[in-house]
Design a protein around this motif. Structure first.
Motif, PDB file in Angstrom:
ATOM      1  N   ALA A 114     118.228 -33.087  44.805  1.00  0.00           N
ATOM      2  CA  ALA A 114     117.903 -33.458  46.193  1.00  0.00           C
ATOM      3  C   ALA A 114     117.905 -34.969  46.411  1.00  0.00           C
ATOM      4  O   ALA A 114     117.009 -35.513  47.064  1.00  0.00           O
ATOM      5  N   LYS A 115     118.927 -35.649  45.892  1.00  0.00           N
ATOM      6  CA  LYS A 115     119.052 -37.085  46.098  1.00  0.00           C
ATOM      7  C   LYS A 115     119.704 -37.367  47.447  1.00  0.00           C
ATOM      8  O   LYS A 115     120.685 -36.733  47.822  1.00  0.00           O
ATOM      9  N   ARG A 116     119.155 -38.334  48.150  1.00  0.00           N
ATOM     10  CA  ARG A 116     119.672 -38.655  49.484  1.00  0.00           C
ATOM     11  C   ARG A 116     121.113 -39.166  49.422  1.00  0.00           C
ATOM     12  O   ARG A 116     121.934 -38.828  50.268  1.00  0.00           O
ATOM     13  N   TRP A 117     121.430 -39.980  48.405  1.00  0.00           N
ATOM     14  CA  TRP A 117     122.787 -40.513  48.297  1.00  0.00           C
ATOM     15  C   TRP A 117     123.800 -39.385  48.080  1.00  0.00           C
ATOM     16  O   TRP A 117     124.953 -39.483  48.514  1.00  0.00           O
ATOM     17  N   ALA A 118     123.388 -38.317  47.394  1.00  0.00           N
ATOM     18  CA  ALA A 118     124.298 -37.198  47.161  1.00  0.00           C
ATOM     19  C   ALA A 118     124.608 -36.461  48.462  1.00  0.00           C
ATOM     20  O   ALA A 118     125.714 -35.929  48.634  1.00  0.00           O
ATOM     21  N   GLU A 119     123.655 -36.439  49.379  1.00  0.00           N
ATOM     22  CA  GLU A 119     123.900 -35.800  50.670  1.00  0.00           C
ATOM     23  C   GLU A 119     124.962 -36.570  51.451  1.00  0.00           C
ATOM     24  O   GLU A 119     125.871 -35.972  52.041  1.00  0.00           O
ATOM     25  N   VAL A 157     118.849 -24.592  49.809  1.00  0.00           N
ATOM     26  CA  VAL A 157     120.174 -24.743  50.417  1.00  0.00           C
ATOM     27  C   VAL A 157     120.990 -25.779  49.658  1.00  0.00           C
ATOM     28  O   VAL A 157     122.177 -25.579  49.362  1.00  0.00           O
ATOM     29  N   LEU A 158     120.369 -26.910  49.323  1.00  0.00           N
ATOM     30  CA  LEU A 158     121.080 -27.955  48.594  1.00  0.00           C
ATOM     31  C   LEU A 158     121.525 -27.468  47.212  1.00  0.00           C
ATOM     32  O   LEU A 158     122.621 -27.797  46.748  1.00  0.00           O
ATOM     33  N   ARG A 159     120.699 -26.675  46.570  1.00  0.00           N
ATOM     34  CA  ARG A 159     121.091 -26.160  45.254  1.00  0.00           C
ATOM     35  C   ARG A 159     122.191 -25.112  45.361  1.00  0.00           C
ATOM     36  O   ARG A 159     123.012 -24.969  44.439  1.00  0.00           O
ATOM     37  N   LEU A 160     122.221 -24.384  46.477  1.00  0.00           N
ATOM     38  CA  LEU A 160     123.331 -23.458  46.697  1.00  0.00           C
ATOM     39  C   LEU A 160     124.644 -24.230  46.857  1.00  0.00           C
ATOM     40  O   LEU A 160     125.677 -23.842  46.295  1.00  0.00           O
ATOM     41  N   ILE A 161     124.595 -25.334  47.606  1.00  0.00           N
ATOM     42  CA  ILE A 161     125.779 -26.191  47.737  1.00  0.00           C
ATOM     43  C   ILE A 161     126.137 -26.803  46.390  1.00  0.00           C
ATOM     44  O   ILE A 161     127.318 -26.932  46.047  1.00  0.00           O
ATOM     45  N   ALA A 162     125.114 -27.175  45.604  1.00  0.00           N
ATOM     46  CA  ALA A 162     125.364 -27.757  44.288  1.00  0.00           C
ATOM     47  C   ALA A 162     126.084 -26.766  43.374  1.00  0.00           C
ATOM     48  O   ALA A 162     126.980 -27.153  42.606  1.00  0.00           O
ATOM     49  N   LEU A 171     124.316 -30.736  56.615  1.00  0.00           N
ATOM     50  CA  LEU A 171     123.924 -32.064  56.144  1.00  0.00           C
ATOM     51  C   LEU A 171     123.721 -33.032  57.308  1.00  0.00           C
ATOM     52  O   LEU A 171     122.805 -33.860  57.286  1.00  0.00           O
ATOM     53  N   LEU A 172     124.560 -32.915  58.313  1.00  0.00           N
ATOM     54  CA  LEU A 172     124.503 -33.869  59.416  1.00  0.00           C
ATOM     55  C   LEU A 172     123.260 -33.669  60.272  1.00  0.00           C
ATOM     56  O   LEU A 172     122.582 -34.639  60.622  1.00  0.00           O
ATOM     57  N   PHE A 173     122.945 -32.416  60.591  1.00  0.00           N
ATOM     58  CA  PHE A 173     121.849 -32.160  61.534  1.00  0.00           C
ATOM     59  C   PHE A 173     120.541 -31.766  60.840  1.00  0.00           C
ATOM     60  O   PHE A 173     119.483 -32.313  61.167  1.00  0.00           O
ATOM     61  N   ALA A 174     120.586 -30.838  59.883  1.00  0.00           N
ATOM     62  CA  ALA A 174     119.349 -30.424  59.223  1.00  0.00           C
ATOM     63  C   ALA A 174     118.787 -31.521  58.327  1.00  0.00           C
ATOM     64  O   ALA A 174     117.572 -31.705  58.247  1.00  0.00           O
ATOM     65  N   LYS A 175     119.676 -32.284  57.661  1.00  0.00           N
ATOM     66  CA  LYS A 175     119.224 -33.362  56.791  1.00  0.00           C
ATOM     67  C   LYS A 175     119.213 -34.716  57.482  1.00  0.00           C
ATOM     68  O   LYS A 175     118.931 -35.732  56.852  1.00  0.00           O
ATOM     69  N   ARG A 176     119.560 -34.754  58.754  1.00  0.00           N
ATOM     70  CA  ARG A 176     119.396 -35.944  59.604  1.00  0.00           C
ATOM     71  C   ARG A 176     120.136 -37.168  59.055  1.00  0.00           C
ATOM     72  O   ARG A 176     119.583 -38.274  58.997  1.00  0.00           O
ATOM     73  N   LEU A 177     121.389 -36.988  58.649  1.00  0.00           N
ATOM     74  CA  LEU A 177     122.161 -38.120  58.134  1.00  0.00           C
ATOM     75  C   LEU A 177     122.557 -39.073  59.254  1.00  0.00           C
ATOM     76  O   LEU A 177     122.651 -38.684  60.414  1.00  0.00           O
ATOM     77  N   PHE A 178     122.781 -40.329  58.906  1.00  0.00           N
ATOM     78  CA  PHE A 178     123.244 -41.363  59.835  1.00  0.00           C
ATOM     79  C   PHE A 178     122.320 -41.525  61.044  1.00  0.00           C
ATOM     80  O   PHE A 178     122.755 -41.825  62.145  1.00  0.00           O
ATOM     81  N   GLY A 179     121.015 -41.313  60.835  1.00  0.00           N
ATOM     82  CA  GLY A 179     120.040 -41.524  61.897  1.00  0.00           C
ATOM     83  C   GLY A 179     119.934 -40.413  62.921  1.00  0.00           C
ATOM     84  O   GLY A 179     119.164 -40.531  63.885  1.00  0.00           O
ATOM     85  N   ILE A 180     120.689 -39.334  62.752  1.00  0.00           N
ATOM     86  CA  ILE A 180     120.633 -38.222  63.711  1.00  0.00           C
ATOM     87  C   ILE A 180     119.273 -37.529  63.619  1.00  0.00           C
ATOM     88  O   ILE A 180     118.730 -37.333  62.534  1.00  0.00           O
ATOM     89  N   ARG A 181     118.696 -37.190  64.757  1.00  0.00           N
ATOM     90  CA  ARG A 181     117.393 -36.511  64.860  1.00  0.00           C
ATOM     91  C   ARG A 181     116.288 -37.289  64.137  1.00  0.00           C
ATOM     92  O   ARG A 181     115.395 -36.722  63.531  1.00  0.00           O
TER      93      ARG A 181
END
Length: 301
Positions: free
Chosen positions: A205-210, A108-113, A250-260
């Protein structure tokens, strides 16, 4: 002297003696193996030990079955004619491939890339075109107006510019201040660099890029929604839907900002789906590796 393990039937030849847990179809694993080949261990080993039974086994007919570390397929291969090592490598020597949800996330991340890389190319071309236009505007202005007048007079239309369309936009570009054109080019170039950085970071798949992609895409949602209050087009709607899907993913599946559970939950999920425990949990034809000689029931390696 190392005892030779008991020969066993081919993996999957006998049903699991206990209840079998329903498992997800390895779709992304099969796709990865189709592109990169199976990840097999011990194909260059002279002998197979009991503790190797999770990834390679010898059967009663003398065949060796090797388990793909990615998709869990068992493949029969002959013993090597010129082995390069005595036994298959130990677990500490093996780098396990991605599988499960981490592998899905990589796709998925590579598709977005790829989407961001397309943006980078388009914006870079536009920025270059603006810079060239700003530099050559004086030389291009007179030929442009002569061509416009010739075309309009040739079809019986009035001379001069219409109030809309591409010709009107070009007329405004020629009338714009030079500093404005250079500023537009710089903005386009900066935006292209941002999209390129996002693309490279997401591909690896770098976290900062997400986080960077989430913030940049969220900011763009505001003007995209505003544009829909005017003239609605399929392209505008599709762009909004894609960017909204990227933000939510990015927000929910990748759990950004402490979500999930945030990054810790992400790391735990990765360890759960890609570690040796994941291989042990998957049904491979036997509840456990074959029993070593002299041990009741066998044990997990």
């Amino acid at each position: 002297m190392t005892e030779k393990p008991a020969l066993v039937p081919a993996p999957g030849a006998h049903p699991h003696p206990g209840p079998r847990r329903r498992r997800r179809a390895p779709v992304y694993e099969l796709i990865d193996c189709a592109f990169h080949g199976h990840r097999l261990i011990g194909t260059d080993a002279a002998a197979v030990r009991h503790e190797d039974a999770l990834v390679v086994r010898e059967t009663a007919d003398g065949a060796r079955w090797h388990r793909c570390l990615r998709c869990d397929a068992w493949l029969p291969l002959p013993a090597p004619g010129s082995p390069e090592r005595e036994f298959p490598p130990a677990r500490a020597e093996i780098a396990l491939p991605l599988r499960g949800r981490p592998l899905r996330d990589r796709y998925v991340l590579r598709l977005i890339a790829v989407d961001r890389m397309v943006h980078f190319v388009v914006l870079a071309v536009l920025a270059a075109a603006v810079f060239v236009f700003a530099h050559e505007r004086g030389r291009l202005q007179k030929p442009f107006y002569r061509i416009v007048d010739a075309i309009q007079n040739g079809v019986g239309g009035p001379s001069g510019m219409s109030n809309h369309g591409l010709l009107k936009d070009l007329d405004r570009a020629f009338a714009a201040h030079a500093a404005t054109l250079w500023l537009v080019g710089l903005v386009l170039a900066a935006y292209a660099v941002l999209e390129g950085v996002e693309a490279v970071g997401l591909w690896y798949a770098k976290r900062w890029a997400e986080y960077l992609t989430f913030v940049a895409t969220s900011v763009l949602l505001v003007p995209e929604v505003y544009e829909l209050t005017g003239r609605i087009s399929a392209t505008k709607v599709l762009t909004l839907v894609i960017n909204l899907a990227v933000v939510l993913y990015l927000l929910f599946a990748k759990r950004l900002f402490g979500i999930r559970g945030g990054g810790r939950a992400e790391a735990a999920e990765r360890a759960h789906d890609t570690g040796w425990g994941a291989l042990e949990r998957v049904f491979t034809g036997h509840a456990h590796p074959p029993a070593a000689p002299g041990t009741p029931g066998g044990a997990r390696p």
